[in-house]
Design a protein around this motif. Sequence first.
Motif, PDB file in Angstrom:
ATOM      1  N   PRO A  21      -1.406   4.260  10.054  1.00  7.60           N
ATOM      2  CA  PRO A  21      -0.226   3.532   9.564  1.00  7.60           C
ATOM      3  C   PRO A  21       0.423   4.211   8.348  1.00  7.60           C
ATOM      4  CG  PRO A  21      -1.952   1.987  10.095  1.00  7.60           C
ATOM      5  CD  PRO A  21      -2.548   3.361  10.226  1.00  7.60           C
ATOM      6  N   ALA A  25       4.293   5.358   8.424  1.00  8.63           N
ATOM      7  CA  ALA A  25       5.195   4.753   7.440  1.00  8.63           C
ATOM      8  C   ALA A  25       5.808   5.819   6.533  1.00  8.63           C
ATOM      9  CB  ALA A  25       4.435   3.720   6.611  1.00  8.63           C
ATOM     10  N   LEU A  28       8.462   7.699   8.577  1.00 11.04           N
ATOM     11  CA  LEU A  28       9.690   6.927   8.757  1.00 11.04           C
ATOM     12  C   LEU A  28      10.512   6.889   7.471  1.00 11.04           C
ATOM     13  CD1 LEU A  28      10.760   5.483  11.262  1.00 11.04           C
ATOM     14  CD2 LEU A  28       9.881   3.377  10.337  1.00 11.04           C
ATOM     15  N   SER A  29       9.835   6.715   6.338  1.00  9.62           N
ATOM     16  CA  SER A  29      10.575   6.670   5.071  1.00  9.62           C
ATOM     17  C   SER A  29      11.133   8.044   4.695  1.00  9.62           C
ATOM     18  CB  SER A  29       9.706   6.100   3.950  1.00  9.62           C
ATOM     19  OG  SER A  29       8.630   6.950   3.671  1.00  9.62           O
ATOM     20  N   SER A  60       7.693  10.044  13.811  1.00  9.60           N
ATOM     21  CA  SER A  60       8.245   8.875  13.120  1.00  9.60           C
ATOM     22  C   SER A  60       9.355   9.295  12.152  1.00  9.60           C
ATOM     23  CB  SER A  60       7.142   8.090  12.401  1.00  9.60           C
ATOM     24  OG  SER A  60       6.565   8.848  11.369  1.00  9.60           O
ATOM     25  N   GLY A  64      13.145   7.924  12.127  1.00  7.84           N
ATOM     26  CA  GLY A  64      13.817   7.471  10.915  1.00  7.84           C
ATOM     27  C   GLY A  64      15.142   8.169  10.701  1.00  7.84           C
ATOM     28  N   ILE A 137      11.043   0.877   3.018  1.00 11.89           N
ATOM     29  CA  ILE A 137      10.734   1.277   4.396  1.00 11.89           C
ATOM     30  C   ILE A 137       9.248   1.592   4.534  1.00 11.89           C
ATOM     31  CG2 ILE A 137      11.077   3.106   6.115  1.00 11.89           C
ATOM     32  CD1 ILE A 137      14.019   3.174   5.217  1.00 11.89           C
ATOM     33  N   TYR A 138       8.681   2.272   3.549  1.00 10.65           N
ATOM     34  CA  TYR A 138       7.257   2.609   3.621  1.00 10.65           C
ATOM     35  C   TYR A 138       6.401   1.345   3.707  1.00 10.65           C
ATOM     36  CZ  TYR A 138       2.576   4.077   2.577  1.00 10.65           C
ATOM     37  OH  TYR A 138       1.214   4.265   2.646  1.00 10.65           O
ATOM     38  N   THR A 141       6.971  -0.771   6.980  1.00 10.81           N
ATOM     39  CA  THR A 141       6.400  -0.108   8.155  1.00 10.81           C
ATOM     40  C   THR A 141       4.883  -0.088   8.090  1.00 10.81           C
ATOM     41  OG1 THR A 141       8.359   1.300   8.231  1.00 10.81           O
ATOM     42  CG2 THR A 141       6.486   1.979   9.554  1.00 10.81           C
ATOM     43  N   LEU A 144       3.643  -3.536   8.953  1.00 18.56           N
ATOM     44  CA  LEU A 144       3.896  -3.800  10.363  1.00 18.56           C
ATOM     45  C   LEU A 144       2.887  -3.081  11.256  1.00 18.56           C
ATOM     46  CD1 LEU A 144       6.167  -5.310  11.948  1.00 18.56           C
ATOM     47  CD2 LEU A 144       7.250  -3.098  12.223  1.00 18.56           C
ATOM     48  N   PHE A 145       2.630  -1.829  10.983  1.00 15.52           N
ATOM     49  CA  PHE A 145       1.699  -1.063  11.802  1.00 15.52           C
ATOM     50  C   PHE A 145       0.246  -1.435  11.527  1.00 15.52           C
ATOM     51  CE2 PHE A 145       5.253   1.336  13.073  1.00 15.52           C
ATOM     52  CZ  PHE A 145       4.883   2.043  14.192  1.00 15.52           C
ATOM     53  N   ARG A 149       0.600  -3.956  14.976  1.00 20.57           N
ATOM     54  CA  ARG A 149       0.862  -2.867  15.916  1.00 20.57           C
ATOM     55  C   ARG A 149       0.547  -3.251  17.361  1.00 20.57           C
ATOM     56  NH1 ARG A 149      -1.612   3.013  14.793  1.00 20.57           N
ATOM     57  NH2 ARG A 149       0.229   4.138  15.406  1.00 20.57           N
TER      58      ARG A 149
END
Length: 157
Positions: A21, A25, A28-29, A60, A64, A137-138, A141, A144-145, A149
Amino acid sequence: MKILRRIKYYLIRLFRLRSSPHQIALGLSMGFIPNWIPTFGLGPVLSIGLAKLVRANPVSAFVGGVIGTPLWPILFVLNYMVGGFLLDREPKIDTLEEVEYGTAIDHTLSGFFKSHSSGLLFLTGAIVNILISSILIYFMTFFLFKKYRVTILNKLR
């Protein structure tokens, strides 16, 4: 209908990644960062480079980068608004309708280091927005993960 199916496909691919995760994350960030500045279409490529630089998941990061691409005009206006607020000056661009890509880039790049320029407003806003959005975002995410997940993946199927 085709667009929703494609979004679902990429979400399933994202949630099936074998990385931790933290790596997802972080990717994505890092991937969203180039969307705050004018990259002339190189945002997703820069996203992957940033991810590799910090050892995050490049897939990821690419997601993003792609997510933020259609949001670029909104992010552009936000940079000016935040910069104008922090520097206590009136930005030249107030609404989304005023964003004309070529003219906006010229105004921004021509005056980054002038004390009363729109470039300084843009740069200040971009730095603040990058910091805040990356942190948000970090953590969103990662949570969430880490927690949901499997549940989200089962619902997407």
